[in-house]
Design a protein around this motif. Structure first.
Motif, PDB file in Angstrom:
ATOM      1  N   VAL A  88      -7.287 -22.952  15.830  1.00  0.00           N
ATOM      2  CA  VAL A  88      -6.970 -21.660  15.211  1.00  0.00           C
ATOM      3  C   VAL A  88      -7.482 -21.694  13.771  1.00  0.00           C
ATOM      4  CG1 VAL A  88      -5.160 -20.040  14.551  1.00  0.00           C
ATOM      5  CG2 VAL A  88      -4.919 -21.381  16.657  1.00  0.00           C
ATOM      6  N   PHE A  89      -8.353 -20.759  13.449  1.00  0.00           N
ATOM      7  CA  PHE A  89      -8.904 -20.665  12.095  1.00  0.00           C
ATOM      8  C   PHE A  89      -8.116 -19.596  11.354  1.00  0.00           C
ATOM      9  CE2 PHE A  89     -12.171 -22.260  14.882  1.00  0.00           C
ATOM     10  CZ  PHE A  89     -12.713 -23.312  14.161  1.00  0.00           C
ATOM     11  N   PRO A  90      -7.165 -19.995  10.509  1.00  0.00           N
ATOM     12  CA  PRO A  90      -6.300 -18.997   9.868  1.00  0.00           C
ATOM     13  C   PRO A  90      -6.926 -18.429   8.599  1.00  0.00           C
ATOM     14  CG  PRO A  90      -5.553 -21.197   9.288  1.00  0.00           C
ATOM     15  CD  PRO A  90      -6.788 -21.371  10.154  1.00  0.00           C
ATOM     16  N   GLN A  91      -6.560 -17.201   8.323  1.00  0.00           N
ATOM     17  CA  GLN A  91      -6.967 -16.576   7.061  1.00  0.00           C
ATOM     18  C   GLN A  91      -5.849 -15.655   6.599  1.00  0.00           C
ATOM     19  OE1 GLN A  91      -9.853 -16.951   4.947  1.00  0.00           O
ATOM     20  NE2 GLN A  91      -8.285 -15.925   3.718  1.00  0.00           N
ATOM     21  N   PHE A  92      -5.200 -16.011   5.503  1.00  0.00           N
ATOM     22  CA  PHE A  92      -4.198 -15.125   4.921  1.00  0.00           C
ATOM     23  C   PHE A  92      -4.918 -13.925   4.334  1.00  0.00           C
ATOM     24  CE2 PHE A  92      -1.994 -13.576   1.156  1.00  0.00           C
ATOM     25  CZ  PHE A  92      -0.767 -13.235   1.699  1.00  0.00           C
ATOM     26  N   SER A  93      -4.400 -12.735   4.609  1.00  0.00           N
ATOM     27  CA  SER A  93      -5.048 -11.517   4.107  1.00  0.00           C
ATOM     28  C   SER A  93      -3.962 -10.517   3.727  1.00  0.00           C
ATOM     29  CB  SER A  93      -5.962 -10.938   5.195  1.00  0.00           C
ATOM     30  OG  SER A  93      -6.563  -9.760   4.746  1.00  0.00           O
ATOM     31  N   SER A 103      -9.960 -21.240  21.425  1.00  0.00           N
ATOM     32  CA  SER A 103     -10.202 -21.055  19.991  1.00  0.00           C
ATOM     33  C   SER A 103      -9.969 -19.618  19.551  1.00  0.00           C
ATOM     34  CB  SER A 103     -11.640 -21.463  19.652  1.00  0.00           C
ATOM     35  OG  SER A 103     -11.872 -22.790  20.059  1.00  0.00           O
ATOM     36  N   PHE A 104      -9.401 -19.483  18.369  1.00  0.00           N
ATOM     37  CA  PHE A 104      -9.047 -18.162  17.844  1.00  0.00           C
ATOM     38  C   PHE A 104      -9.278 -18.113  16.338  1.00  0.00           C
ATOM     39  CE2 PHE A 104      -6.342 -19.183  21.429  1.00  0.00           C
ATOM     40  CZ  PHE A 104      -6.403 -18.049  22.222  1.00  0.00           C
ATOM     41  N   ALA A 105      -9.641 -16.915  15.873  1.00  0.00           N
ATOM     42  CA  ALA A 105      -9.573 -16.623  14.439  1.00  0.00           C
ATOM     43  C   ALA A 105      -8.325 -15.773  14.228  1.00  0.00           C
ATOM     44  CB  ALA A 105     -10.813 -15.857  13.997  1.00  0.00           C
ATOM     45  N   LEU A 106      -7.515 -16.174  13.267  1.00  0.00           N
ATOM     46  CA  LEU A 106      -6.232 -15.496  13.036  1.00  0.00           C
ATOM     47  C   LEU A 106      -6.197 -14.958  11.615  1.00  0.00           C
ATOM     48  CD1 LEU A 106      -3.190 -14.949  13.844  1.00  0.00           C
ATOM     49  CD2 LEU A 106      -2.692 -17.159  12.778  1.00  0.00           C
TER      50      LEU A 106
END
Lengths: 90, 329
Positions: free
Chosen positions: B245-250, B296-299
């Protein structure tokens, strides 16, 4: 259609048809995508088996399974140019 | 005992309670021989005369196994004040590793962050028996989720929140992949929180134990979160990587999830590798094995509760399958 990866490169297939090639000391890593809008099509055990590969090799647009025309090339052309993909057998 | 067994937590906790722990040697760090402790799979000796460092260390590491001074240590570190007149108006502290000083000295108040960064540096520059990624790793049972991400993505905040919500912490910074089995080897260490996330975690999880905040570091204000006892108890239990999981706080963003193709996610994972070029083909095959094994996920997220809930739902079916398989055996 089949093609061969240069001996010095490592290859790893993925169950969804994608794959990776890697040069063990240059460190170059490429994803070979089987996605409809991607660069290459189905692969298994180092072989590619779709018309898109030939189209890509010849530098012409190919078609996605949905019929939408997409530009091929990208990784594949680069891999041919670099000599990573060394032969194609129709 | 299964090397992955979540069910072994009780046994491991019992074992942990019978071991000597860092908390039992409050002055060890400050002694001339320092303090030897185990943070599996490594053993460290730390020697320092810095009291702020000793206080932060005992806040973050009390539950770690204390070893005899005669034990073999993998990494020997010493942190001491820099000598000279400067120490009277702007005291500095330097880190020595096996007699070398790999970093420039830092203000004395930053001793504990310097130790943490030094420990990371020791491992990433030496432990090439593993394929290493800059990634948080959390697990339930033996099912692991890797969260590779660059600084500023909210990885550590998410990692802290998941650990404090019952997930097992394997690492906040380093995913160590066993080259033979492809399993993730835990390297449980305090979670490094930066800037706004310190107050966020402190307010949301009142039971969280944080070191005193250190201001004006190269990463801004930094505090470290003590790992959960359950995570330390399972620090020798490997886990299978099943999700990337590729996290990105936004800020202001709703929870957005994008499924990634395995090969492209694996290339992204490789960008977070410390030593893929060192390991060559061996590392590449281990990398591909991780990519093949994982969904796999982008979050993209703003609210922690939404993200935690998503992670719980993500892993639920896999845990269910796992439990069914175990009972069938």
């Amino acid at each position: 259609m089949y093609f061969r990866i240069a001996d010095s490169w490592c290859f790893e297939p993925f169950p969804d048809g994608d794959g990776l090639v890697y040069h063990p000391f240059l460190g170059d890593l490429y994803a070979l995508s089987a996605a409809p809008c991607g660069v290459l099509h189905t692969m298994a055990n180092g072989t590619y088996t779709r018309k898109g590969v030939l189209d890509a090799l010849m530098g012409i647009p190919s078609s996605s399974p949905g019929g939408e025309r997409v530009e091929m090339g990208g990784h594949f052309d680069e891999l041919v140019r670099l000599g990573v993909i060394v032969s194609v057998d129709l | 005992m299964s090397s992955y067994g979540w069910g072994s937590l009780f046994l491991l906790t019992s074992e942990l309670s019978s071991l000597a722990r860092v908390a039992q040697a409050p002055k060890g760090l400050l002694s001339s021989t320092g303090l030897v402790f185990s943070a599996p799979p490594f053993c460290f000796r730390v020697v320092s005369r810095s009291r702020p460092l000793a206080e932060a260390f005992f806040s973050a590491y009390p539950d770690y196994e204390l070893l005899a001074n005669s034990a073999f240590v993998d990494f020997d570190l010493e942190l001491n004040p820099v000598k000279g007149l400067r120490r009277f108006f702007r005291p500095l502290i330097s880190l020595e590793f096996d007699g070398d000083s790999p970093f420039d000295p830092l203000p004395a108040a930053q001793a504990f962050p310097l130790l943490e960064w030094g420990l990371n540096w020791c491992v990433t520059s030496s432990a090439h028996q593993y394929l290493m990624f800059h990634s948080a790793v959390l697990a339930k049972g033996d099912v692991a989720v890797l969260l590779p991400a660059p600084p500023g993505s909210g990885k550590s905040t998410l990692c802290a929140a998941l650990m404090l919500s019952g997930w097992r912490l394997l690492s906040d910074e380093l995913a160590l992949i066993d080259l033979q089995s492809g399993a993730v080897v835990p390297f449980v260490r305090p979670v490094s929180l930066k800037n706004d996330s310190i107050a966020l975690i402190g307010e949301r999880f009142p039971s969280a134990v944080l070191t005193q905040s250190v201001v004006d570091t190269v990463k801004g204000t930094v505090a470290h979160l003590r790992p959960s006892v359950a995570s330390i108890a399972c620090a020798r239990a490997k886990a299978r990587p099943r999700f990337l999981v590729f996290p990105q706080f936004s800020r202001g963003s709703p929870l957005l999830v994008e499924r990634l193709r395995s090969a492209e996610a694996t290339v992204e994972l490789a960008r977070n590798s410390f030593n893929l070029p060192v390991l060559g083909g061996l590392g590449f095959h281990a990398l591909a094995a991780v990519g093949r094994e994982c969904q796999s996920f982008a979050l993209r997220y703003e609210r922690l509760d939404q993200a935690i809930s998503w992670f719980d739902h993500l892993i639920g079916p896999v845990l269910g399958d796992h439990a069914a398989n175990k009972s069938a055996r």
